[in-house]
Motif scaffolding. Structure first.
Motif, PDB file in Angstrom:
ATOM      1  N   VAL A  46      13.932  31.535  87.833  1.00 53.45           N
ATOM      2  CA  VAL A  46      14.695  30.402  87.307  1.00 53.45           C
ATOM      3  C   VAL A  46      15.193  29.502  88.439  1.00 53.45           C
ATOM      4  CG1 VAL A  46      16.820  29.749  86.109  1.00 53.45           C
ATOM      5  CG2 VAL A  46      15.388  31.586  85.206  1.00 53.45           C
ATOM      6  N   ALA A  47      15.703  30.105  89.506  1.00 53.81           N
ATOM      7  CA  ALA A  47      16.183  29.324  90.646  1.00 53.81           C
ATOM      8  C   ALA A  47      15.056  28.494  91.242  1.00 53.81           C
ATOM      9  CB  ALA A  47      16.772  30.256  91.701  1.00 53.81           C
ATOM     10  N   THR A  48      13.876  29.071  91.309  1.00 58.44           N
ATOM     11  CA  THR A  48      12.725  28.346  91.841  1.00 58.44           C
ATOM     12  C   THR A  48      12.364  27.151  90.964  1.00 58.44           C
ATOM     13  OG1 THR A  48      11.794  30.272  92.954  1.00 58.44           O
ATOM     14  CG2 THR A  48      10.262  28.533  92.336  1.00 58.44           C
ATOM     15  N   LEU A 105      12.545  21.235  90.126  1.00 61.56           N
ATOM     16  CA  LEU A 105      12.962  20.219  89.164  1.00 61.56           C
ATOM     17  C   LEU A 105      14.007  19.298  89.789  1.00 61.56           C
ATOM     18  CD1 LEU A 105      12.796  19.166  86.247  1.00 61.56           C
ATOM     19  CD2 LEU A 105      14.590  20.801  85.637  1.00 61.56           C
ATOM     20  N   LEU A 106      14.972  19.881  90.503  1.00 61.26           N
ATOM     21  CA  LEU A 106      15.997  19.088  91.171  1.00 61.26           C
ATOM     22  C   LEU A 106      15.395  18.233  92.277  1.00 61.26           C
ATOM     23  CD1 LEU A 106      18.997  18.411  91.577  1.00 61.26           C
ATOM     24  CD2 LEU A 106      19.168  20.408  93.085  1.00 61.26           C
ATOM     25  N   ALA A 107      14.456  18.814  93.031  1.00 62.10           N
ATOM     26  CA  ALA A 107      13.788  18.049  94.093  1.00 62.10           C
ATOM     27  C   ALA A 107      13.062  16.843  93.509  1.00 62.10           C
ATOM     28  CB  ALA A 107      12.815  18.944  94.844  1.00 62.10           C
ATOM     29  N   ILE A 130       6.331  16.168  92.813  1.00 63.90           N
ATOM     30  CA  ILE A 130       7.134  17.212  93.452  1.00 63.90           C
ATOM     31  C   ILE A 130       7.691  18.160  92.408  1.00 63.90           C
ATOM     32  CG2 ILE A 130       9.276  17.655  94.715  1.00 63.90           C
ATOM     33  CD1 ILE A 130       8.722  15.221  96.383  1.00 63.90           C
ATOM     34  N   ALA A 131       8.185  17.606  91.302  1.00 60.75           N
ATOM     35  CA  ALA A 131       8.701  18.451  90.222  1.00 60.75           C
ATOM     36  C   ALA A 131       7.601  19.348  89.657  1.00 60.75           C
ATOM     37  CB  ALA A 131       9.291  17.583  89.122  1.00 60.75           C
ATOM     38  N   ALA A 132       6.367  18.835  89.669  1.00 66.00           N
ATOM     39  CA  ALA A 132       5.243  19.589  89.113  1.00 66.00           C
ATOM     40  C   ALA A 132       4.777  20.720  90.021  1.00 66.00           C
ATOM     41  CB  ALA A 132       4.071  18.652  88.833  1.00 66.00           C
ATOM     42  N   LEU A 133       5.307  20.793  91.246  1.00 70.06           N
ATOM     43  CA  LEU A 133       4.914  21.877  92.149  1.00 70.06           C
ATOM     44  C   LEU A 133       5.263  23.249  91.573  1.00 70.06           C
ATOM     45  CD1 LEU A 133       5.839  20.459  95.672  1.00 70.06           C
ATOM     46  CD2 LEU A 133       3.547  20.953  94.781  1.00 70.06           C
ATOM     47  N   ASP A 134       6.269  23.283  90.703  1.00 64.69           N
ATOM     48  CA  ASP A 134       6.648  24.560  90.097  1.00 64.69           C
ATOM     49  C   ASP A 134       5.533  25.104  89.213  1.00 64.69           C
ATOM     50  OD1 ASP A 134       8.700  26.616  89.620  1.00 64.69           O
ATOM     51  OD2 ASP A 134       8.626  25.874  87.549  1.00 64.69           O
ATOM     52  N   ASP A 135       4.662  24.219  88.723  1.00 66.90           N
ATOM     53  CA  ASP A 135       3.557  24.660  87.877  1.00 66.90           C
ATOM     54  C   ASP A 135       2.411  25.247  88.690  1.00 66.90           C
ATOM     55  OD1 ASP A 135       4.893  23.773  85.585  1.00 66.90           O
ATOM     56  OD2 ASP A 135       4.129  21.731  85.839  1.00 66.90           O
ATOM     57  N   ASN A 136       2.468  25.044  90.019  1.00 63.14           N
ATOM     58  CA  ASN A 136       1.465  25.629  90.901  1.00 63.14           C
ATOM     59  C   ASN A 136       1.865  27.080  91.158  1.00 63.14           C
ATOM     60  OD1 ASN A 136       0.222  26.527  93.432  1.00 63.14           O
ATOM     61  ND2 ASN A 136      -0.498  24.429  93.641  1.00 63.14           N
ATOM     62  N   ILE A 161      22.650  14.845  87.005  1.00 63.15           N
ATOM     63  CA  ILE A 161      21.980  15.637  88.038  1.00 63.15           C
ATOM     64  C   ILE A 161      22.867  16.796  88.513  1.00 63.15           C
ATOM     65  CG2 ILE A 161      22.795  14.350  90.062  1.00 63.15           C
ATOM     66  CD1 ILE A 161      19.901  14.535  91.121  1.00 63.15           C
ATOM     67  N   LEU A 162      24.205  16.632  88.329  1.00 64.12           N
ATOM     68  CA  LEU A 162      25.113  17.716  88.701  1.00 64.12           C
ATOM     69  C   LEU A 162      24.852  18.973  87.878  1.00 64.12           C
ATOM     70  CD1 LEU A 162      28.537  15.864  89.123  1.00 64.12           C
ATOM     71  CD2 LEU A 162      27.077  16.815  90.917  1.00 64.12           C
ATOM     72  N   LEU A 163      24.389  18.773  86.645  1.00 63.35           N
ATOM     73  CA  LEU A 163      24.108  19.924  85.796  1.00 63.35           C
ATOM     74  C   LEU A 163      22.902  20.699  86.322  1.00 63.35           C
ATOM     75  CD1 LEU A 163      25.644  20.997  83.426  1.00 63.35           C
ATOM     76  CD2 LEU A 163      24.152  19.728  81.884  1.00 63.35           C
ATOM     77  N   PHE A 164      21.906  19.978  86.846  1.00 59.73           N
ATOM     78  CA  PHE A 164      20.764  20.642  87.465  1.00 59.73           C
ATOM     79  C   PHE A 164      21.222  21.433  88.704  1.00 59.73           C
ATOM     80  CE2 PHE A 164      18.744  17.208  85.125  1.00 59.73           C
ATOM     81  CZ  PHE A 164      17.632  17.822  84.569  1.00 59.73           C
TER      82      PHE A 164
END
Length: 520
Positions: A134-136, A141-143, A152-158, A325-328
């Protein structure tokens, strides 16, 4: 880094006020007086990870029980509070970092105590891997939000990038935990403070936005009525989710040997943590329902397309693009903080099991400089990384089902600990009304409630529709994983029984009563 063997020699015991030893428990070389009441409570709150729990569970709970979500949060709080009293009373006479393992051995003997310790260890490994994942996800997502880059957000799907990031986070969390409670405490004050501050801001803004959306609702006291849930099946499903949301408060008890006034402070800290958590959950649940409702369309909390991460969807509409963005950041901080503190109970339980010869002696080594269970912490980190990597590569469904099986482990070792309290103090229950209520009645009620949830969850897990919907020979894969992990613990216990017969004969950590035992 240099480590020393914490396995005590003859007479090396935890001393009671009269020079005896409390319950026959042993010292382990941990750094004493490292954490006070506030720090201990912060560790308990951090391990639970309230913001992470809310974003991942609000939607699912609303999907099960609808508008009665606040009532379910209260219902889940009750057995946890009752069990917390059991922990407090046991800690008063045996402030031992082995907590559930040590106390259950003292009450019921080595075999049941070993399995209780195993339930805690395996549940923690599962949670650590999930928190890292989850942290990853929120890191990338925050980046992406900060840079405005979807790539960059899509890197999590890699998958490769995701796994590498998970392993880096686990390594960092392991390193911080290895350096001791002082380092842990400093990080946690910041991360927990940030979580609660952002959560309070979200609650205030959500209440302010009530009536602004098509799905908004007016507050009703009926939301607090658990009897209004449409069916018993829905109630138990919601209760199981609620219990998961409170799990982890006992981390402050696992740090009892490193806490000031170790017989009193951890128990008080656990109760403080529980109150903060239930207040946070109720306020957030009520505010979110007032703002967007609990429906399954649009911004409704139970919308199946968004229910697994409601804050990602509500951040913008409720708080605006600037503050959203603070919530993220808060979710990332929550998962990261919990990832780090969750090493505390697993490492110290393994340390205690090794000290009492229930596990190989090498795990009883304590780092000479930092006064931490060095090898146990490192091995827990490695086990977490390997577990997550293997599960991710095998199947995302297997990983999801493993997380669903977590509830079984939680109810298993919490209920055993609650029953252990009542049995251990059985000769004192009629001495005073306080003893009867807090050493007997409350623990038994908490244990019965959690045992009932354990049984119902076990029954529901048999259905292949439970969890990801996959099955093994027609049996739900969640059932296979949950029961399989308990059977694995039983097998390891049988192996250890051959290697460490003295512990399993009850010669190392003896069953006993709360009376003070004079040192040998």
């Amino acid at each position: 880094m240099t480590e020393l063997d914490a396995r005590p020699q003859a007479g090396d015991t935890v001393r009671g006020p009269a020079g005896g030893r409390r319950g026959g428990v042993r010292t382990k070389g941990l750094g004493g007086n490292s954490v006070g009441l506030t720090g201990s409570a912060v560790i308990g709150i951090s391990t639970v990870a309230p913001v992470y729990c809310l974003t991942s569970t609000l939607g699912s709970t609303a999907g099960e029980v609808g508008l009665q979500m606040p009532a379910i949060f209260l219902a889940g709080f009750l057995p946890m509070l009752l069990v917390a009293f059991a922990y407090r009373e046991l800690n008063r006479v045996m402030p031992d970092c082995g907590t559930s393992f040590t106390w259950t051995v003292k009450a019921f003997g080595p075999r049941l105590g070993w399995m209780c310790g195993w339930g805690l260890v395996i549940a923690t490994i599962i949670v650590l891997s999930n928190l890292a994942g989850v942290a990853t996800s929120f890191f990338w997502l925050l980046a992406g939000e900060i840079t405005g880059s979807e790539s960059i957000a899509a890197l999590d799907d890699n998958k490769a990038v995701h796994i590498v990031t998970v392993l880096v986070l686990i390594a960092v969390a392991t390193a911080i935990s290895y350096r001791g409670m002082t380092a842990t405490k400093g990080v946690q004050y910041t991360l927990v403070g940030l979580q609660l501050l952002v959560l309070g801001l979200f609650v205030a803004m959500a209440i302010g936005k009530a009536g602004s959306f098509d799905t908004s609702l007016s507050f009703s006291f009926e939301w607090m009525n658990p009897f209004a849930v449409q069916s018993f099946a829905a109630f138990t499903a919601g209760l199981s989710l609620s219990i998961f949301m409170y799990w982890g408060w006992d981390a402050c008890l696992a740090a009892n040997e490193e806490t000031t006034a170790s017989d009193k402070t951890p128990g008080r800290a656990a109760l403080i943590a529980m109150v903060v958590l239930v207040a946070s959950y109720l306020a957030t649940g009520i505010a979110a329902q007032m703002a967007v409702g609990s429906g399954d369309t649009g911004l409704g909390l139970a919308n199946p397309e968004t229910s697994d991460n409601v804050f990602a969807v509500l951040a913008g509409p409720v708080m605006g693009p600037g503050l959203g963005i603070l919530l993220f950041v808060a979710v990332l901080a929550s998962a990261t903080a919990s990832l780090q503190t969750t090493f505390i109970p697993v490492a110290r339980t393994v340390l205690a099991m090794s000290t009492y010869e229930a596990l190989p002696p090498s795990y009883a080594r304590v780092n000479k400089r930092f006064k931490t269970p060095g090898k146990a912490t490192v091995v827990a980190g490695i086990a977490t990384g390997v577990f997550y990597t293997v599960m991710t590569l095998v199947s995302e469904h297997v990983l999801i089902d493993t997380i669903y099986a977590l509830g079984l482990m939680i109810c298993f070792y919490y209920s055993l600990t609650a029953f252990a309290c009542a049995w251990y103090f059985r000769h004192e229950l009629l001495r005073t009304s306080r003893d009867f209520v807090f050493k007997g009645l409350c623990p038994v009620l908490g244990g019965v409630l959690l045992a009932a949830v354990f049984g119902k969850t076990l029954y529901d897990m048999w259905d292949p529709a439970y969890g990801s919907g996959s099955a093994v020979f027609g049996v739900g894969s969640v059932f296979v994983i949950g029961v399989g992990l308990l059977v694995l613990g039983l097998v390891i216990m049988l192996v250890m029984q051959r290697r460490s017969p003295a512990f399993f004969r009850g010669e190392v950590l003896k069953r006993g009563t709360p009376s003070l035992i004079i040192a040998d």
